[in-house]
Write a protein that holds these residues in place. Structure first.
Motif, PDB file in Angstrom:
ATOM      1  N   PHE A 139       0.838  -1.193   0.000  1.00  0.00           N
ATOM      2  CA  PHE A 139       0.000   0.000   0.000  1.00  0.00           C
ATOM      3  C   PHE A 139       0.878   1.250   0.000  1.00  0.00           C
ATOM      4  N   PRO A 140       0.373   2.355  -0.541  1.00  0.00           N
ATOM      5  CA  PRO A 140       1.149   3.595  -0.561  1.00  0.00           C
ATOM      6  C   PRO A 140       1.057   4.334   0.769  1.00  0.00           C
ATOM      7  N   MET A 141       2.189   4.751   1.273  1.00  0.00           N
ATOM      8  CA  MET A 141       2.248   5.565   2.481  1.00  0.00           C
ATOM      9  C   MET A 141       2.869   6.908   2.124  1.00  0.00           C
ATOM     10  N   HIS A 142       2.213   7.970   2.560  1.00  0.00           N
ATOM     11  CA  HIS A 142       2.706   9.311   2.266  1.00  0.00           C
ATOM     12  C   HIS A 142       3.638   9.773   3.378  1.00  0.00           C
ATOM     13  N   ALA A 143       4.834  10.215   2.988  1.00  0.00           N
ATOM     14  CA  ALA A 143       5.824  10.729   3.936  1.00  0.00           C
ATOM     15  C   ALA A 143       6.407  12.024   3.381  1.00  0.00           C
ATOM     16  N   GLN A 144       6.915  12.857   4.262  1.00  0.00           N
ATOM     17  CA  GLN A 144       7.343  14.184   3.859  1.00  0.00           C
ATOM     18  C   GLN A 144       8.809  14.438   4.231  1.00  0.00           C
ATOM     19  N   SER A 145       9.431  15.337   3.464  1.00  0.00           N
ATOM     20  CA  SER A 145      10.797  15.770   3.728  1.00  0.00           C
ATOM     21  C   SER A 145      10.902  17.263   3.458  1.00  0.00           C
ATOM     22  N   ALA A 146      11.992  17.851   3.943  1.00  0.00           N
ATOM     23  CA  ALA A 146      12.239  19.276   3.725  1.00  0.00           C
ATOM     24  C   ALA A 146      13.738  19.502   3.625  1.00  0.00           C
ATOM     25  N   VAL A 147      14.118  20.577   2.942  1.00  0.00           N
ATOM     26  CA  VAL A 147      15.529  20.944   2.830  1.00  0.00           C
ATOM     27  C   VAL A 147      15.684  22.413   3.207  1.00  0.00           C
ATOM     28  N   THR A 148      16.709  22.702   3.994  1.00  0.00           N
ATOM     29  CA  THR A 148      16.944  24.065   4.452  1.00  0.00           C
ATOM     30  C   THR A 148      17.675  24.884   3.394  1.00  0.00           C
ATOM     31  N   GLU A 149      17.714  26.177   3.620  1.00  0.00           N
ATOM     32  CA  GLU A 149      18.623  27.036   2.881  1.00  0.00           C
ATOM     33  C   GLU A 149      20.043  26.659   3.285  1.00  0.00           C
ATOM     34  N   PRO A 150      21.062  27.032   2.505  1.00  0.00           N
ATOM     35  CA  PRO A 150      22.442  26.681   2.864  1.00  0.00           C
ATOM     36  C   PRO A 150      22.834  27.273   4.220  1.00  0.00           C
ATOM     37  N   LEU A 151      23.494  26.453   5.021  1.00  0.00           N
ATOM     38  CA  LEU A 151      23.970  26.927   6.310  1.00  0.00           C
ATOM     39  C   LEU A 151      25.199  27.823   6.120  1.00  0.00           C
ATOM     40  N   THR A 152      25.293  28.854   6.919  1.00  0.00           N
ATOM     41  CA  THR A 152      26.471  29.709   6.900  1.00  0.00           C
ATOM     42  C   THR A 152      27.618  29.014   7.618  1.00  0.00           C
TER      43      THR A 152
ATOM     44  N   TRP B 213       8.243  18.744   0.683  1.00  0.00           N
ATOM     45  CA  TRP B 213       7.524  17.930  -0.293  1.00  0.00           C
ATOM     46  C   TRP B 213       7.006  16.640   0.327  1.00  0.00           C
ATOM     47  N   ASN B 214       6.052  16.055  -0.371  1.00  0.00           N
ATOM     48  CA  ASN B 214       5.456  14.769   0.003  1.00  0.00           C
ATOM     49  C   ASN B 214       5.827  13.727  -1.043  1.00  0.00           C
ATOM     50  N   GLY B 215       6.001  12.492  -0.598  1.00  0.00           N
ATOM     51  CA  GLY B 215       6.282  11.401  -1.524  1.00  0.00           C
ATOM     52  C   GLY B 215       5.585  10.137  -1.080  1.00  0.00           C
ATOM     53  N   VAL B 216       5.542   9.152  -1.977  1.00  0.00           N
ATOM     54  CA  VAL B 216       4.843   7.898  -1.714  1.00  0.00           C
ATOM     55  C   VAL B 216       5.849   6.769  -1.546  1.00  0.00           C
ATOM     56  N   LEU B 217       5.737   6.049  -0.436  1.00  0.00           N
ATOM     57  CA  LEU B 217       6.529   4.852  -0.189  1.00  0.00           C
ATOM     58  C   LEU B 217       5.667   3.619  -0.410  1.00  0.00           C
ATOM     59  N   GLY B 218       6.260   2.548  -0.882  1.00  0.00           N
ATOM     60  CA  GLY B 218       5.561   1.271  -0.990  1.00  0.00           C
ATOM     61  C   GLY B 218       5.761   0.488   0.293  1.00  0.00           C
ATOM     62  N   MET B 219       4.709   0.355   1.098  1.00  0.00           N
ATOM     63  CA  MET B 219       4.802  -0.276   2.407  1.00  0.00           C
ATOM     64  C   MET B 219       4.065  -1.609   2.432  1.00  0.00           C
ATOM     65  N   THR B 220       4.437  -2.450   3.388  1.00  0.00           N
ATOM     66  CA  THR B 220       3.734  -3.707   3.620  1.00  0.00           C
ATOM     67  C   THR B 220       3.404  -3.818   5.104  1.00  0.00           C
ATOM     68  N   GLY B 221       2.447  -4.676   5.420  1.00  0.00           N
ATOM     69  CA  GLY B 221       1.975  -4.778   6.788  1.00  0.00           C
ATOM     70  C   GLY B 221       2.984  -5.345   7.763  1.00  0.00           C
ATOM     71  N   ASP B 222       3.943  -6.107   7.264  1.00  0.00           N
ATOM     72  CA  ASP B 222       4.929  -6.740   8.147  1.00  0.00           C
ATOM     73  C   ASP B 222       6.364  -6.442   7.734  1.00  0.00           C
ATOM     74  N   SER B 223       6.543  -5.407   6.898  1.00  0.00           N
ATOM     75  CA  SER B 223       7.870  -4.975   6.419  1.00  0.00           C
ATOM     76  C   SER B 223       8.571  -6.028   5.581  1.00  0.00           C
ATOM     77  N   THR B 224       7.822  -6.982   5.048  1.00  0.00           N
ATOM     78  CA  THR B 224       8.389  -7.995   4.171  1.00  0.00           C
ATOM     79  C   THR B 224       8.322  -7.512   2.724  1.00  0.00           C
ATOM     80  N   GLU B 225       9.450  -7.581   2.032  1.00  0.00           N
ATOM     81  CA  GLU B 225       9.488  -7.191   0.630  1.00  0.00           C
ATOM     82  C   GLU B 225       9.019  -8.333  -0.271  1.00  0.00           C
ATOM     83  N   ALA B 226       8.847  -8.033  -1.552  1.00  0.00           N
ATOM     84  CA  ALA B 226       8.361  -9.053  -2.485  1.00  0.00           C
ATOM     85  C   ALA B 226       9.157  -8.977  -3.777  1.00  0.00           C
TER      86      ALA B 226
END
Length: 331
Positions: free
Chosen positions: A144-157, A238-251
């Motif tokens: 199932f698709p899970m929505h997760a978010q990330s952000a990036v700062t301006e350059p640090l001085t 931004w938001n992105g979609v991860l492919g998740m499973t109920g028991d963290s088992t890949e296929a």
């Protein structure tokens, strides 16, 4: 991956200086000490860091310890995608963008409905669609698709870099259920993600959440980790979609009446590493070759989840429980 990128002479900001899993709860220290000991017995060179070493390496006193993996690192995901694109094009592959597959019909020849107006036929196909897979009618209740978010700062001085004392510059993530992960980029920006995850009814792909609210969550954590960054701004969220499973088992494997539908799915947020491994497995399967990993993988599929509305209720209930468990860390 490193050898491939070196052969392409494309800079993807690949830095192999290790990564750390930062421990946020003292009650977990014994578990991770034992985890490192077990890994070492198996030949995996993990290290346990106490609170002082963790602070020295990461520049924050937020954590009570960490597990360091010297084989880890970081890479710019989109630069990596562009490098891989060049690699496959050099190998003779043609990429058709903006060509969404909206359905398929199985058979000895598979018929694909492309963009709602074209028909493409193929002897075999690979489902490498991860969180988008169920919209093709495959692995419903498994992925199932899970929505997760990330952000990036301006350059640090330079003053900000000196103040946070992130000496190692290595990426790290914490031990919460809905964890935070951080990277200090070569151009001195901080990418932070996590602290939130959302499922939309019926495997919804269009994000309907509040990015401003999630941005505030990530900024609060960033400034908690590094108080000297108070007042810094995010340049992008931004938001992105991860492919998740109920028991963290890949296929990974092959399916279909004619065994001509190959798949590599359910990365649970670890796709950059697993996709290379699974790509090799799928290539071996297609060529009829043995693969040492597949003898195990073919025995497993992600756990089955019930149809809607029960799936949505179950996933959202689990997320609420994880958030409740994590609440004390956020205070």
């Amino acid at each position: 991956m490193q050898l491939l990128l070196e052969s392409l002479a494309i800079d993807t900001d690949l830095i192999l200086n290790g990564h750390a899993k930062a421990i946020i709860d003292e009650d977990d220290i014994a578990y991770y000490r034992d985890y490192v000991k077990t890994a070492n017995r198996l030949g995996i060179p993990l290290q346990y860091w106490n609170a002082d070493t963790t602070e020295e390496q990461l520049g924050t006193d937020r954590y009570v310890g960490a597990v360091y993996d010297p084989n880890g690192g970081q890479v710019h995901a989109m630069k990596l995608v562009n490098a891989l694109r060049k690699a496959v094009e050099l190998a003779g592959v043609t990429i058709y963008e903006q060509s969404s597959v909206q359905g398929l019909k199985e058979g000895k020849q598979i018929e694909l409905n492309v963009a709602g107006k074209y028909k493409v036929t193929a002897d075999s196909i690979v489902l490498a669609t991860n969180g988008y897979t169920t919209k093709l009618g495959y692995f419903n209740g498994r992925i199932f698709p899970m929505h997760a978010q990330s952000a990036v700062t301006e350059p640090l001085t330079r003053d900000q870099l000196d103040a946070i004392q992130w000496q190692s510059r290595m990426p790290y993530y914490d031990t919460r259920n809905i964890l935070f992960h951080l990277v200090l980029t070569p151009d001195n920006r901080i990418v932070i993600g996590g602290g939130n995850a959302e499922y939309i009814f019926n495997d919804g792909l269009n994000y309907k959440g509040d990015l401003n609210r999630i941005s505030a969550i990530m900024m609060t954590e960033l400034v908690t980790l590094y108080p000297a960054l108070k007042g810094i701004k995010f340049e992008h969220v931004w938001n992105g979609v991860l492919g998740m499973t109920g028991d963290s088992t890949e296929a990974v494997g092959v399916t279909g009446e004619h065994k001509n539908i190959y798949y590599a799915l359910g990365y649970n947020g670890h796709g950059i590493n697993l996709a290379f491994l699974f790509g090799d497995i799928v290539a071996n399967l297609y060529q009829g070759k043995e693969n040492p990993w597949f003898n195990h993988a073919e025995q497993t599929l992600p756990m089955w989840l019930p149809p809607e509305p029960f799936k949505s209720i179950g996933i959202k209930s689990a997320l609420m429980y994880y958030q409740w468990q994590d609440k004390s860390y956020n205070e």
